[in-house]
Design an enzyme around this catalytic site. Structure first.
Site, short mmCIF file in Angstrom:
data_model
loop_
_atom_site.label_atom_id
_atom_site.label_comp_id
_atom_site.label_asym_id
_atom_site.label_seq_id
_atom_site.Cartn_x
_atom_site.Cartn_y
_atom_site.Cartn_z
N PHE A 179 0.72 -0.95 0.05
CA PHE A 179 0.02 -0.09 0.09
C PHE A 179 0.78 1.22 -0.08
O PHE A 179 2.13 1.29 0.36
CB PHE A 179 -0.70 0.01 1.16
CG PHE A 179 -0.31 0.17 2.54
CD1 PHE A 179 -0.26 1.38 3.26
CD2 PHE A 179 0.11 -1.14 3.39
CE1 PHE A 179 0.60 1.37 4.30
CE2 PHE A 179 0.74 -1.08 4.23
CZ PHE A 179 1.15 0.19 5.05
N CYS A 180 0.21 2.42 -0.40
CA CYS A 180 1.11 3.60 -0.58
C CYS A 180 -0.26 4.73 -0.53
O CYS A 180 -1.36 4.42 -0.22
CB CYS A 180 1.73 3.87 -1.70
SG CYS A 180 0.96 3.60 -3.33
N THR A 181 0.34 5.87 -0.55
CA THR A 181 -0.48 7.02 -0.24
C THR A 181 -1.79 7.13 -1.33
O THR A 181 -3.03 7.04 -0.69
CB THR A 181 0.15 8.30 -0.42
OG1 THR A 181 1.43 8.35 0.21
CG2 THR A 181 -0.72 9.54 0.02
N ILE A 208 -4.15 4.79 0.56
CA ILE A 208 -4.54 4.85 1.75
C ILE A 208 -5.59 5.97 1.79
O ILE A 208 -6.45 6.10 2.69
CB ILE A 208 -3.23 5.58 2.54
CG1 ILE A 208 -2.39 4.59 2.89
CG2 ILE A 208 -3.68 5.79 4.15
CD1 ILE A 208 -0.75 5.04 3.20
#
Length: 302
Positions: A179-181, A208
């Protein structure tokens, strides 16, 4: 929170072949400026990536302009809101990559991992057979991440391939969730991991930000706040503005608790940069802080 004077913040990206990306810069910049939009958009041969802010009408107009290119017709975006303009000017930059991994042979247009919706994410990362990895940099992870996620402790995304080679094994870590921003880093991270022999690589669709937007706080497995790359610094559940601000010396996110450190001096230093602050640099920073305060006072008089 959507009063008439609210700023809409739109984040967007798409991996798509744009061999004429350089020719798109000036028309796009001119159109954004004409709409009063501010922010940054990156263009590269591999696609587009950006965050922009403006009025509801202006954002809709720019999105229409972008999608008028058939290659970007299905361009997705995410929105949040702020009462304070998060950018000072509009920039459209030409880059080698829209997110820099440093491996030009990795092409998300050809191969990526399996997308997982925010609604499916909790079940996935609660599976004990799944290794959950935060692909963001260390300072981002420090202010918030998912429960049980591994922190690669990277300074830049370029270091992620080395982290994978040194700490993950496709014969042992058979299911990996990334996962990332906003989702863009995971496109490349998952594509890279598939080339390294990892059989099942999943990534959070929309990142996110989409998770915080759609999953109620009482059901959330997210802990802390999410760093964003604008003057809001961080957001929390419901994409409400968070509690962090940036150190004006080093740009590190600092909390109210961080301000209690004896190494914190408003506008001058924080615990992250205090030890590297020479007398000369401190004097320059003090001058910058005084200039900033003067500008702020003049702006408040307007």
């Amino acid at each position: 929170m959507k009063p008439e004077n609210i700023q809409v913040v739109a984040t967007l990206y798409k991996f798509v072949k744009l061999p004429d990306f350089a020719q798109k810069r000036e028309p796009l910049l001119s159109y954004c400026q004409g709409q009063g939009i501010k922010g940054t958009i990156l263009l590269a041969e591999e696609g587009i990536n950006g965050t922009i802010a403006g009025s509801r009408q202006a954002i809709d107009s720019v999105l229409w302009f972008l999608r008028s290119d058939p290659r970007l017709a299905d361009l997705e975006h995410k929105e949040s809101y702020t009462q304070t303009p998060p950018f000072e000017r509009m920039k459209v930059r030409l880059k080698q990559e829209i997110v820099t991994l440093g491996l030009p042979e990795i092409d998300p247009n050809e191969r990526v991992g399996t997308y997982v919706t925010p609604q499916e994410w909790n079940d996935l990362i609660s599976d004990p057979e799944v290794t959950v990895v935060d692909t963001r940099n260390d300072y981002e992870v420090n202010i918030g991440t998912f429960q049980g996620a591994e922190n690669p402790q990277t300074v830049s995304f370029r270091e992620f391939p080395d982290y994978v080679r040194q700490h993950l094994d496709p014969t042992k870590h058979k299911k990996v969730a990334l996962f990332c921003t906003g989702g863009i880093r995971c496109e490349k991270a998952s594509s890279f991991m598939l080339t390294q022999g990892f059989a099942e690589v999943y990534h959070l669709k929309g990142g996110i930000l989409k998770y915080l937007e759609e999953i109620p706080a009482q059901e959330s497995l997210w802990e802390g706040e999410c760093f964003v790359f604008d003057e809001r610094v961080a957001v929390s559940h419901g994409l409400e503005e968070g509690s962090y601000e940036l150190c004006l010396c080093c740009g590190y996110p600092i909390s109210e608790e961080d301000k209690l450190s004896p190494k914190y001096e408003q506008g001058i230093s924080c615990a992250n940069c205090f030890d590297s602050l020479t007398d000369e640099k401190r004097a320059r920073q003090l001058e910058k802080w005084r200039h900033y305060q003067t500008q702020l006072a003049n702006k408040n008089k307007e």
